[in-house]
Design a protein around this motif. Structure first.
Motif, PDB file in Angstrom:
ATOM      1  N   PRO A 115       1.096  -1.126   0.065  1.00  0.00           N
ATOM      2  CA  PRO A 115       0.074   0.309   0.104  1.00  0.00           C
ATOM      3  C   PRO A 115       0.602   1.783  -0.047  1.00  0.00           C
ATOM      4  O   PRO A 115       0.647   2.354  -0.757  1.00  0.00           O
ATOM      5  CB  PRO A 115      -0.748  -0.189   1.545  1.00  0.00           C
ATOM      6  CG  PRO A 115      -0.836  -1.266   1.429  1.00  0.00           C
ATOM      7  CD  PRO A 115       0.741  -2.522   0.754  1.00  0.00           C
ATOM      8  N   THR A 116       1.448   1.348   0.700  1.00  0.00           N
ATOM      9  CA  THR A 116       3.100   2.204   0.598  1.00  0.00           C
ATOM     10  C   THR A 116       3.390   3.005  -0.594  1.00  0.00           C
ATOM     11  O   THR A 116       3.439   3.999  -1.327  1.00  0.00           O
ATOM     12  CB  THR A 116       3.955   2.147   1.237  1.00  0.00           C
ATOM     13  OG1 THR A 116       3.205   1.742   2.964  1.00  0.00           O
ATOM     14  CG2 THR A 116       4.782   3.594   2.165  1.00  0.00           C
ATOM     15  N   VAL A 117       4.023   1.492  -1.423  1.00  0.00           N
ATOM     16  CA  VAL A 117       4.589   1.849  -2.631  1.00  0.00           C
ATOM     17  C   VAL A 117       2.968   2.524  -3.785  1.00  0.00           C
ATOM     18  O   VAL A 117       3.363   3.295  -3.650  1.00  0.00           O
ATOM     19  CB  VAL A 117       5.125   1.084  -2.841  1.00  0.00           C
ATOM     20  CG1 VAL A 117       5.014   0.588  -4.524  1.00  0.00           C
ATOM     21  CG2 VAL A 117       6.658   0.281  -2.448  1.00  0.00           C
ATOM     22  N   ALA A 118       2.056   1.591  -3.393  1.00  0.00           N
ATOM     23  CA  ALA A 118       0.720   2.659  -4.308  1.00  0.00           C
ATOM     24  C   ALA A 118       1.185   3.444  -3.789  1.00  0.00           C
ATOM     25  O   ALA A 118       0.366   5.162  -5.384  1.00  0.00           O
ATOM     26  CB  ALA A 118       0.019   1.160  -4.088  1.00  0.00           C
ATOM     27  N   MET A 119       1.204   4.139  -2.573  1.00  0.00           N
ATOM     28  CA  MET A 119       0.516   5.697  -2.142  1.00  0.00           C
ATOM     29  C   MET A 119       1.686   6.554  -2.807  1.00  0.00           C
ATOM     30  O   MET A 119       1.649   7.427  -3.414  1.00  0.00           O
ATOM     31  CB  MET A 119       0.361   5.675  -1.105  1.00  0.00           C
ATOM     32  CG  MET A 119      -0.779   5.432  -0.455  1.00  0.00           C
ATOM     33  SD  MET A 119      -0.950   5.451   1.535  1.00  0.00           S
ATOM     34  CE  MET A 119       0.089   5.366   2.161  1.00  0.00           C
ATOM     35  N   MET A 120       3.099   5.816  -2.962  1.00  0.00           N
ATOM     36  CA  MET A 120       3.883   6.670  -3.689  1.00  0.00           C
ATOM     37  C   MET A 120       4.461   7.382  -5.097  1.00  0.00           C
ATOM     38  O   MET A 120       4.300   8.419  -4.968  1.00  0.00           O
ATOM     39  CB  MET A 120       5.194   5.916  -2.677  1.00  0.00           C
ATOM     40  CG  MET A 120       5.458   6.468  -1.339  1.00  0.00           C
ATOM     41  SD  MET A 120       5.683   7.557  -0.762  1.00  0.00           S
ATOM     42  CE  MET A 120       7.792   8.282  -1.236  1.00  0.00           C
ATOM     43  N   GLU A 121       3.348   5.821  -5.498  1.00  0.00           N
ATOM     44  CA  GLU A 121       3.721   6.059  -7.336  1.00  0.00           C
ATOM     45  C   GLU A 121       2.479   7.008  -7.179  1.00  0.00           C
ATOM     46  O   GLU A 121       2.521   7.981  -8.461  1.00  0.00           O
ATOM     47  CB  GLU A 121       3.098   4.634  -7.442  1.00  0.00           C
ATOM     48  CG  GLU A 121       4.518   3.766  -7.902  1.00  0.00           C
ATOM     49  CD  GLU A 121       3.824   2.315  -8.007  1.00  0.00           C
ATOM     50  OE1 GLU A 121       3.075   1.769  -8.134  1.00  0.00           O
ATOM     51  OE2 GLU A 121       4.425   1.011  -8.525  1.00  0.00           O
ATOM     52  N   THR A 122       1.387   7.115  -7.126  1.00  0.00           N
ATOM     53  CA  THR A 122       0.117   7.695  -6.986  1.00  0.00           C
ATOM     54  C   THR A 122       0.501   9.053  -6.818  1.00  0.00           C
ATOM     55  O   THR A 122       0.635  10.547  -7.929  1.00  0.00           O
ATOM     56  CB  THR A 122      -1.172   7.547  -6.079  1.00  0.00           C
ATOM     57  OG1 THR A 122      -1.202   7.930  -4.758  1.00  0.00           O
ATOM     58  CG2 THR A 122      -1.743   6.143  -7.063  1.00  0.00           C
ATOM     59  N   LEU A 123       0.809   9.300  -6.139  1.00  0.00           N
ATOM     60  CA  LEU A 123       1.698  11.220  -5.355  1.00  0.00           C
ATOM     61  C   LEU A 123       2.791  11.557  -6.081  1.00  0.00           C
ATOM     62  O   LEU A 123       2.688  12.840  -7.126  1.00  0.00           O
ATOM     63  CB  LEU A 123       2.607  10.984  -4.024  1.00  0.00           C
ATOM     64  CG  LEU A 123       1.037  11.270  -2.792  1.00  0.00           C
ATOM     65  CD1 LEU A 123       2.131  10.600  -1.552  1.00  0.00           C
ATOM     66  CD2 LEU A 123       0.806  11.897  -2.550  1.00  0.00           C
TER      67      LEU A 123
END
Length: 129
Positions: free
Chosen positions: A88-96
């Motif tokens: 989830p952290t990686v997914a949030m970072m990618e969207t940011l």
């Protein structure tokens, strides 16, 4: 000669003939002298806290099962961390980073529609004179 033990003298120990034959065969398998083989065996028992009277079979199997259980537990914990935290952290970072990605703006000097303009002044041909 055994390294580190060259200056020590030999002592005799009374051992039964059948045991001596078996011990000498074992020494040849290890490619060590009788003194060094006996020393290795004694150090092994002392270091591992094992008595020659104890059976190693079931004890070692129990340790192996315990270690496998703990390893499986660690693997389960790592998978859970990966599933609940890392992904989830990686997914949030990618969207940011996708949202923060600057849009390409054309350079100020760059012109998209460059039309070929007729020159304001023409050179006179000799014929026009």
């Amino acid at each position: 000669m055994d390294r580190g033990y060259e200056k020590e003298r030999f002592e005799s120990v009374s051992i039964k003939t059948s045991v001596v034959k078996k011990f000498r065969r074992y020494c040849r398998q290890l490619s060590k002298s009788q003194s060094m083989t006996l020393l290795l065996m004694l150090e092994f028992f002392e270091d591992n806290g094992i008595s020659p009277n104890e059976s190693m079979g079931p004890h070692m199997q129990t340790l192996e099962k315990l270690i496998k259980k703990r390893i499986n537990g660690v693997i389960a914990i790592l998978k859970d961390i990966e599933k609940s935290q890392t992904k989830p952290t990686v997914a949030m970072m990618e969207t940011l980073f996708k949202e923060a990605e600057p849009k390409k703006k054309p350079l100020i000097l760059e012109k998209k529609n460059v039309e070929k303009k007729q020159p304001k002044y023409r050179e006179r041909n000799q014929i026009d004179l």
